[in-house]
Scaffold this active site. Structure first.
Site, PDB file in Angstrom:
ATOM      1  CE  LYS A 114     -12.607   3.032   9.583  1.00 48.83           C
ATOM      2  NZ  LYS A 114     -13.290   4.037  10.205  1.00 48.83           N
ATOM      3  CG  HIS A 172      -8.268   7.217  10.840  1.00 52.30           C
ATOM      4  ND1 HIS A 172      -9.029   7.325  11.602  1.00 52.30           N
ATOM      5  CD2 HIS A 172      -8.893   7.173   9.460  1.00 52.30           C
ATOM      6  CE1 HIS A 172     -10.458   7.205  10.887  1.00 52.30           C
ATOM      7  NE2 HIS A 172     -10.039   6.982   9.919  1.00 52.30           N
ATOM      8  CD  GLU A 216     -10.948   9.877   6.654  1.00 58.24           C
ATOM      9  OE1 GLU A 216     -11.373   9.337   5.816  1.00 58.24           O
ATOM     10  OE2 GLU A 216     -10.382   9.624   7.709  1.00 58.24           O
ATOM     11  CD  GLU A 256     -11.625   5.114  13.148  1.00 59.82           C
ATOM     12  OE1 GLU A 256     -10.858   4.032  12.757  1.00 59.82           O
ATOM     13  OE2 GLU A 256     -12.723   5.257  12.590  1.00 59.82           O
ATOM     14  CG  ASN A 297      -8.881   3.076   7.518  1.00 63.34           C
ATOM     15  OD1 ASN A 297      -8.180   2.285   7.903  1.00 63.34           O
ATOM     16  ND2 ASN A 297      -9.233   4.150   8.095  1.00 63.34           N
ATOM     17  CB  SER A 336     -20.321   8.337   4.966  1.00 59.83           C
ATOM     18  OG  SER A 336     -20.523   7.843   6.340  1.00 59.83           O
ATOM     19  N   GLY A 396     -17.781   6.932   9.250  1.00 61.16           N
ATOM     20  CA  GLY A 396     -18.710   5.487   9.793  1.00 61.16           C
ATOM     21  C   GLY A 396     -20.096   5.794  10.376  1.00 61.16           C
TER      22      GLY A 396
HETATM   23  C1  PEP Z   1     -12.122   6.062   7.533  1.00 58.78           C
HETATM   24  O1  PEP Z   1     -12.112   5.575   8.481  1.00 58.78           O
HETATM   25  O2  PEP Z   1     -11.190   6.705   7.203  1.00 58.78           O
HETATM   26  C2  PEP Z   1     -13.538   6.360   6.840  1.00 58.78           C
HETATM   27  C3  PEP Z   1     -13.685   7.431   5.970  1.00 58.78           C
HETATM   28  O3  PEP Z   1     -14.508   5.517   7.222  1.00 58.78           O
HETATM   29  P1  PEP Z   1     -15.964   5.337   6.562  1.00 58.78           P
HETATM   30  O4  PEP Z   1     -15.910   5.398   4.991  1.00 58.78           O
HETATM   31  O5  PEP Z   1     -16.612   4.116   6.851  1.00 58.78           O
HETATM   32  O6  PEP Z   1     -16.839   6.461   6.872  1.00 58.78           O
END
Ligand code: PEP
Length: 250
Positions: A12, A95, A167, A97, A10, A213, A173
């Site tokens: 972003k 997501h 998630e 976000e 992803n 992460s 992040g």
């Molecule tokens: C994401 O935004 O879907 C995500 C898992 O980000 P990160 O791997 O940076 O935690």
């Protein structure tokens, strides 16, 4: 039949079109793993150049967003048929976000899931709890509510083909990964929820990713869990490390 692993990046709001093409070139030889489906979910403006850049490889292209109408007076939006025509195969829906910053609620996300299928796109439907919810002990209740609402009225044969990404918001992040046990527990719970809503065959077929992460150092252990079918990867999808995540089994 065993479920194939799927590792999706992803990106972003990162990578200009020219940077995107460069990243595809950097990753080209690093993301080869015949046992894994690899997807780059990229910003809308990068879709056309990335589709071109990955042509002839096994990498599929995903979108990060779209609007629920096919066309019309929705200035600034992009439709699912437009994505399909551009060569997109997957789309991230729900997501955290988008839920948080763009106030996308479950009723809207349910429409997005249905529209994605109608256009021939495979949804990667995200769900996940906040740290507060985990501490309150309502993680699975919350995730079940998200799954049931977002998949309301979606038929079993579509669910069997889709991807769900667990998630935990507190792990996105932040460098804080859920423990392998926490990740497996929720992914297993999501599969049980799908079995309850549909049937055993649908639950066995739907692919469930962990995201939050994911890195080159934790992917192997996470992806080895019986209910974790790969990962949705943010930060680490923008660098060569993504190749190590795709090749977690080497
Ligand atoms: C994401 O935004 O879907 C995500 C898992 O980000 P990160 O791997 O940076 O935690």
């Amino acid at each position: 039949m065993a479920r194939r692993k799927i590792v999706a990046g992803n990106w972003k709001m990162n990578m200009t079109p020219s940077q995107a093409v460069e990243l595809c070139a950097t990753l080209k030889d690093l993301v080869k793993n015949n046992k894994v489906d690899v997807v780059y979910c990229v910003p809308a403006i990068d879709i056309v150049p990335v589709v071109k850049a990955v042509k002839g490889t096994r990498v599929k292209v995903g979108a990060e967003n779209f609007y629920i109408e096919d066309k019309g007076a929705y200035t600034g939006e992009i439709s699912a048929p437009m994505l399909k025509d551009a060569g997109v195969e997957y789309v991230i829906i729900g997501h955290s976000e988008r839920r948080e910053y763009f106030k996308e609620d479950d009723a809207f996300l349910n429409k997005k899931v249905k529209k994605a299928f109608e256009a021939g796109l495979t949804p990667i439907l995200c769900c996940g709890e906040s740290l507060e919810q985990r501490e309150m002990g309502v993680t699975m209740d919350w995730i079940r509510l998200q799954i049931k609402s977002d998949l309301y009225g979606v038929p079993a044969e579509q669910v069997a083909k889709m991807v769900i990404a667990y998630e935990p918001i507190w792990a996105i992040g932040t460098g804080k990964t859920a423990t392998t046990e926490q990740a497996e527990e929720v992914c297993k719970g999501i599969r049980a929820c799908i079995k309850e809503m549909y049937d055993a065959a649908t639950a066995k077929s739907v692919r469930i990713q962990y995201g939050g992460s994911v890195s080159a150092s934790n992917a192997a252990e996470l992806f080895a869990q019986p209910d974790i079918d790969g990962g949705l990867v943010g930060g680490a999808s923008l660098k060569a490390d993504f190749g190590k995540i795709v090749n977690y089994d080497k």
